[in-house]
Design a protein around this motif. Structure first.
Motif, PDB file in Angstrom:
ATOM      1  N   GLY A   1       0.687  -0.930  -0.186  1.00  0.00           N
ATOM      2  CA  GLY A   1       0.151  -0.219   0.092  1.00  0.00           C
ATOM      3  C   GLY A   1       0.638   1.272   0.020  1.00  0.00           C
ATOM      4  O   GLY A   1       1.747   1.206   0.081  1.00  0.00           O
ATOM      5  N   ILE A   2       0.023   2.342  -0.291  1.00  0.00           N
ATOM      6  CA  ILE A   2       1.104   3.549  -0.253  1.00  0.00           C
ATOM      7  C   ILE A   2       0.320   4.509   0.187  1.00  0.00           C
ATOM      8  O   ILE A   2      -1.223   4.458  -0.232  1.00  0.00           O
ATOM      9  CB  ILE A   2       1.528   4.154  -2.195  1.00  0.00           C
ATOM     10  CG1 ILE A   2       2.493   2.889  -2.339  1.00  0.00           C
ATOM     11  CG2 ILE A   2       2.045   5.220  -1.809  1.00  0.00           C
ATOM     12  CD1 ILE A   2       2.457   2.819  -3.983  1.00  0.00           C
ATOM     13  N   THR A   3       0.174   5.289   0.894  1.00  0.00           N
ATOM     14  CA  THR A   3      -0.185   6.459   1.370  1.00  0.00           C
ATOM     15  C   THR A   3       0.275   7.897   0.929  1.00  0.00           C
ATOM     16  O   THR A   3       1.991   7.918   1.339  1.00  0.00           O
ATOM     17  CB  THR A   3      -0.060   6.064   3.285  1.00  0.00           C
ATOM     18  OG1 THR A   3      -0.923   4.737   3.309  1.00  0.00           O
ATOM     19  CG2 THR A   3      -0.772   7.334   3.564  1.00  0.00           C
ATOM     20  N   LEU A   4      -0.189   8.523   0.138  1.00  0.00           N
ATOM     21  CA  LEU A   4       0.237  10.046   0.340  1.00  0.00           C
ATOM     22  C   LEU A   4      -0.213  10.979   1.728  1.00  0.00           C
ATOM     23  O   LEU A   4      -1.666  10.996   1.952  1.00  0.00           O
ATOM     24  CB  LEU A   4      -0.467  10.117  -1.120  1.00  0.00           C
ATOM     25  CG  LEU A   4      -0.183   9.469  -2.507  1.00  0.00           C
ATOM     26  CD1 LEU A   4      -1.386  10.009  -4.092  1.00  0.00           C
ATOM     27  CD2 LEU A   4       1.347   8.741  -2.214  1.00  0.00           C
ATOM     28  N   ALA A   5       0.670  12.092   1.532  1.00  0.00           N
ATOM     29  CA  ALA A   5       0.720  12.879   2.703  1.00  0.00           C
ATOM     30  C   ALA A   5       1.309  14.515   2.835  1.00  0.00           C
ATOM     31  O   ALA A   5       1.861  13.936   2.005  1.00  0.00           O
ATOM     32  CB  ALA A   5       0.995  11.988   4.067  1.00  0.00           C
TER      33      ALA A   5
END
Length: 89
Positions: free
Chosen positions: A4-8
């Motif tokens: 999973g990739i989380t963009l913040a």
């Protein structure tokens, strides 16, 4: 394999105790300062701190005294900076 990739986006963090001390415990002023800083464009705010060698005078909040805010003491430009500082406490 899955991942999973989380963009913040960068988020300011505050040391509430030191901000309150700027206003001798006046919680409303401390809250107003946080609101003001959070409303600012993050990259512009970062540049202003860099131009001021880590310091910024906030003098544009109506009916509130001017204060000098120090990055790494009162405000942190990222959540990571905040937690790295707290890790050494």
């Amino acid at each position: 394999m899955s991942f999973g990739i989380t963009l913040a986006r960068p988020a300011l963090m505050f040391d509430i105790k030191t901000i309150l001390s700027l206003y001798t415990g006046e919680a409303k002023f401390a809250h107003n300062l946080q609101t003001y800083l959070l409303s600012r464009d993050h990259s512009n705010l970062k540049s202003e701190f860099q131009d001021g060698n880590g310091k910024k005078i906030v003098d544009s909040i109506e009916q509130q005294p001017d204060v000098g805010v120090v990055v790494g003491e009162h405000v942190f430009l990222t959540v990571g900076d905040y937690y790295l500082t707290r890790k050494s406490d």
